[in-house]
Design a protein around this motif. Structure first.
Motif, PDB file in Angstrom:
ATOM      1  N   THR A   1       0.840  -1.199   0.000  1.00  0.00           N
ATOM      2  CA  THR A   1       0.000   0.000   0.000  1.00  0.00           C
ATOM      3  C   THR A   1       0.875   1.249   0.000  1.00  0.00           C
ATOM      4  N   ILE A   2       0.227   2.369  -0.161  1.00  0.00           N
ATOM      5  CA  ILE A   2       0.947   3.641  -0.152  1.00  0.00           C
ATOM      6  C   ILE A   2       1.553   3.909   1.229  1.00  0.00           C
ATOM      7  N   LYS A   3       0.912   3.367   2.278  1.00  0.00           N
ATOM      8  CA  LYS A   3       1.452   3.530   3.625  1.00  0.00           C
ATOM      9  C   LYS A   3       2.756   2.756   3.784  1.00  0.00           C
ATOM     10  N   ASP A   4       2.819   1.567   3.177  1.00  0.00           N
ATOM     11  CA  ASP A   4       4.059   0.783   3.224  1.00  0.00           C
ATOM     12  C   ASP A   4       5.203   1.531   2.554  1.00  0.00           C
ATOM     13  N   VAL A   5       4.908   2.152   1.415  1.00  0.00           N
ATOM     14  CA  VAL A   5       5.928   2.906   0.688  1.00  0.00           C
ATOM     15  C   VAL A   5       6.387   4.105   1.515  1.00  0.00           C
ATOM     16  N   ALA A   6       5.421   4.809   2.116  1.00  0.00           N
ATOM     17  CA  ALA A   6       5.752   5.993   2.921  1.00  0.00           C
ATOM     18  C   ALA A   6       6.639   5.614   4.109  1.00  0.00           C
TER      19      ALA A   6
ATOM     20  N   ALA B   1      10.163   4.753   2.915  1.00  0.00           N
ATOM     21  CA  ALA B   1      10.895   5.920   2.407  1.00  0.00           C
ATOM     22  C   ALA B   1      11.098   6.978   3.479  1.00  0.00           C
ATOM     23  N   GLY B   2      10.393   6.828   4.615  1.00  0.00           N
ATOM     24  CA  GLY B   2      10.524   7.794   5.689  1.00  0.00           C
ATOM     25  C   GLY B   2       9.879   9.137   5.377  1.00  0.00           C
ATOM     26  N   VAL B   3       8.799   9.114   4.620  1.00  0.00           N
ATOM     27  CA  VAL B   3       8.081  10.353   4.279  1.00  0.00           C
ATOM     28  C   VAL B   3       6.587  10.117   4.499  1.00  0.00           C
ATOM     29  N   SER B   4       5.805  11.154   4.304  1.00  0.00           N
ATOM     30  CA  SER B   4       4.362  11.047   4.476  1.00  0.00           C
ATOM     31  C   SER B   4       3.703  10.446   3.232  1.00  0.00           C
ATOM     32  N   THR B   5       2.479   9.958   3.420  1.00  0.00           N
ATOM     33  CA  THR B   5       1.736   9.440   2.266  1.00  0.00           C
ATOM     34  C   THR B   5       1.442  10.550   1.261  1.00  0.00           C
ATOM     35  N   GLN B   6       1.294  11.798   1.753  1.00  0.00           N
ATOM     36  CA  GLN B   6       1.061  12.921   0.826  1.00  0.00           C
ATOM     37  C   GLN B   6       2.253  13.118  -0.108  1.00  0.00           C
TER      38      GLN B   6
ATOM     39  N   ILE C   1       4.326  10.730  -1.049  1.00  0.00           N
ATOM     40  CA  ILE C   1       4.268   9.632  -2.022  1.00  0.00           C
ATOM     41  C   ILE C   1       3.284   9.974  -3.135  1.00  0.00           C
ATOM     42  N   SER C   2       2.133  10.513  -2.774  1.00  0.00           N
ATOM     43  CA  SER C   2       1.117  10.881  -3.763  1.00  0.00           C
ATOM     44  C   SER C   2       1.642  11.946  -4.723  1.00  0.00           C
ATOM     45  N   ARG C   3       2.394  12.910  -4.188  1.00  0.00           N
ATOM     46  CA  ARG C   3       2.965  13.958  -5.048  1.00  0.00           C
ATOM     47  C   ARG C   3       3.939  13.364  -6.063  1.00  0.00           C
ATOM     48  N   VAL C   4       4.743  12.411  -5.626  1.00  0.00           N
ATOM     49  CA  VAL C   4       5.700  11.774  -6.542  1.00  0.00           C
ATOM     50  C   VAL C   4       4.964  10.987  -7.622  1.00  0.00           C
ATOM     51  N   ILE C   5       3.964  10.206  -7.207  1.00  0.00           N
ATOM     52  CA  ILE C   5       3.207   9.391  -8.165  1.00  0.00           C
ATOM     53  C   ILE C   5       2.541  10.259  -9.215  1.00  0.00           C
ATOM     54  N   ASN C   6       2.041  11.422  -8.784  1.00  0.00           N
ATOM     55  CA  ASN C   6       1.331  12.313  -9.703  1.00  0.00           C
ATOM     56  C   ASN C   6       2.251  13.326 -10.374  1.00  0.00           C
ATOM     57  N   ASN C   7       3.571  13.133 -10.170  1.00  0.00           N
ATOM     58  CA  ASN C   7       4.585  13.970 -10.817  1.00  0.00           C
ATOM     59  C   ASN C   7       4.410  15.448 -10.486  1.00  0.00           C
ATOM     60  N   ARG C   8       4.076  15.726  -9.224  1.00  0.00           N
ATOM     61  CA  ARG C   8       3.931  17.104  -8.775  1.00  0.00           C
ATOM     62  C   ARG C   8       5.307  17.742  -8.652  1.00  0.00           C
TER      63      ARG C   8
ATOM     64  N   THR D   1      14.345  13.545  -2.622  1.00  0.00           N
ATOM     65  CA  THR D   1      13.188  12.809  -2.093  1.00  0.00           C
ATOM     66  C   THR D   1      12.500  12.034  -3.205  1.00  0.00           C
ATOM     67  N   ARG D   2      12.359  12.672  -4.358  1.00  0.00           N
ATOM     68  CA  ARG D   2      11.708  12.002  -5.485  1.00  0.00           C
ATOM     69  C   ARG D   2      12.468  10.730  -5.872  1.00  0.00           C
ATOM     70  N   THR D   3      13.795  10.838  -5.949  1.00  0.00           N
ATOM     71  CA  THR D   3      14.616   9.686  -6.320  1.00  0.00           C
ATOM     72  C   THR D   3      14.473   8.574  -5.289  1.00  0.00           C
ATOM     73  N   ARG D   4      14.497   8.942  -3.985  1.00  0.00           N
ATOM     74  CA  ARG D   4      14.391   7.940  -2.929  1.00  0.00           C
ATOM     75  C   ARG D   4      13.034   7.232  -2.969  1.00  0.00           C
ATOM     76  N   VAL D   5      11.973   8.006  -3.175  1.00  0.00           N
ATOM     77  CA  VAL D   5      10.634   7.424  -3.215  1.00  0.00           C
ATOM     78  C   VAL D   5      10.477   6.501  -4.425  1.00  0.00           C
ATOM     79  N   GLN D   6      10.973   6.934  -5.582  1.00  0.00           N
ATOM     80  CA  GLN D   6      10.859   6.110  -6.783  1.00  0.00           C
ATOM     81  C   GLN D   6      11.616   4.794  -6.632  1.00  0.00           C
ATOM     82  N   LYS D   7      12.756   4.839  -5.924  1.00  0.00           N
ATOM     83  CA  LYS D   7      13.512   3.608  -5.683  1.00  0.00           C
ATOM     84  C   LYS D   7      12.728   2.658  -4.770  1.00  0.00           C
ATOM     85  N   VAL D   8      12.105   3.201  -3.741  1.00  0.00           N
ATOM     86  CA  VAL D   8      11.312   2.368  -2.827  1.00  0.00           C
ATOM     87  C   VAL D   8      10.125   1.760  -3.572  1.00  0.00           C
ATOM     88  N   ILE D   9       9.469   2.560  -4.406  1.00  0.00           N
ATOM     89  CA  ILE D   9       8.332   2.052  -5.187  1.00  0.00           C
ATOM     90  C   ILE D   9       8.764   0.870  -6.046  1.00  0.00           C
ATOM     91  N   THR D  10       9.939   1.005  -6.678  1.00  0.00           N
ATOM     92  CA  THR D  10      10.454  -0.073  -7.526  1.00  0.00           C
ATOM     93  C   THR D  10      10.828  -1.299  -6.702  1.00  0.00           C
TER      94      THR D  10
END
Length: 344
Positions: free
Chosen positions: A8-13, A16-21, A23-30, A37-46
């Motif tokens: 889930t998105i909570k597992d990713v957050a 990655a040590g960040v909030s679910t918000q 994670i949502s910003r990264v997924i939506n390319n905000r 942070t973007r690089t770290r989150v994308q690595k965790v997602i992968t």
């Protein structure tokens, strides 16, 4: 973590040590996310194999990101190739589609199909049914009445319609002009069913080239087939019965050309010395006919892809409250010259 646990998105957050918000910003390319942070989150997602719930995300925004496609005749090369283009371009644009097929020209089912697609929240419809008659097109008014964008494949454009079409008339002209340039003069045509817009357009191209060359008696050089190899065999016999001096034939699809080849061999006619042949479609087997088949290549995959692009633009304009101006997008065919039309 259990093997059957859905990430889930909570597992990713948490990982990655960040909030679910975030994670949502990264997924939506905000843009409001730092590069690190973007690089770290994308690595965790992968690493975790997280797959966002695209349907839930789209519905939360009031979007389904789903197209409706009404198709016909998957036994025909052009139809299946167009669907391939629709599928490829839809994936590229992050869209899905619901396919409804007509096995026959079932006028009583069209309205039902459109209403079913609308009930499943499609954002637009690609109409990939041949232009059989006005009744079919009138039934599509159901979609237009509620402001649902619609794109038509291969039909004559009328007012306020977006159409993506192969230039079949140009294809017929190119095929016939090539045979004329090879020295053939009594050039017959085996048409597709005249209920199909494409068949009528290919005949018009043949007629235009023949008339430009000053050739007449065209009605005795024309027969109608049904796209099948068997009708190609019947068609060439009918042409020769009407015009024994025929020396070439433009066959309006490659499948019918196969029947022409078989009939020619049985009648002792040599292709191309006694009978020049040009087909239409450039099916993969055309290069393996004997002799190899000259034909008109229609890129139906491109046709399907452009249809998705057009419907996507129309949907976006509708969502943004902007004008979308209907037009015709033409896809040009190309002459492929092989041995069946070149006299040695």
């Amino acid at each position: 973590m259990a093997l059957n646990h859905k990430i889930t998105i909570k597992d990713v957050a948490k990982a990655a040590g960040v909030s679910t918000q975030t994670i949502s910003r990264v997924i939506n390319n905000r843009p409001d996310v730092s590069p690190d942070t973007r690089t770290r989150v994308q690595k965790v997602i992968t690493d975790l194999g997280y797959a966002p719930n695209v349907l839930a995300r789209s519905l939360s925004r009031g979007r389904s990101n789903t197209l409706g496609v009404i198709g016909f005749g998957l036994g025909y090369y052009g139809s299946t190739s167009a669907l391939t283009g629709i599928e490829q371009k839809s994936n590229e644009l992050g869209l899905s589609f619901l396919l409804s097929l007509l096995d026959r020209f079932e006028t009583d089912r069209i309205d039902e199909i459109i209403r079913n697609l609308i009930s499943r929240q499609v954002e637009g419809i690609i109409w990939a049914v041949p232009g059989i008659n006005d009744y079919f097109l009138d039934l599509s008014q159901t979609a237009l009445d509620i402001g649902l964008p619609i794109v038509y494949l291969n039909k004559e454009k009328t007012e306020n319609e977006t159409v993506v079409a192969m230039d079949n008339r140009l294809g017929g002209y190119l095929a016939t002009q090539h045979l004329l340039e090879q020295g053939y003069r009594r050039i017959g045509i085996i048409c597709g069913p005249f209920t199909w817009w494409e068949a009528k357009q290919r005949e018009l191209g043949w007629r235009e080239a023949m008339q430009e060359a000053g050739l007449d008696d065209l009605e005795n050089l024309k027969v109608e087939g049904d796209w099948s190899a068997a009708s190609g065999e019947v068609g060439i016999h009918a042409l020769i019965a009407k015009s024994p001096d025929i020396d070439a034939v433009f066959v309006c699809n490659d499948q019918m050309s196969l029947g022409v080849f078989q009939a020619a061999r049985r009648m002792g006619l040599n292709v191309p010395q006694d009978l020049g042949v040009v087909g239409f479609d450039d099916i993969p087997e055309a290069a393996y006919f004997y002799p190899t088949l000259s034909t008109i290549r229609q890129n139906a995959v491109t046709l399907g892809a452009i249809a998705v692009e057009q419907i996507s633009k129309s949907i976006q304009a509708h969502q943004d409250g902007e004008e979308f101006y209907p037009d015709v997008c033409w896809v040009e065919p190309r002459l492929i010259v092989r041995k069946s039309s070149v006299r040695e």
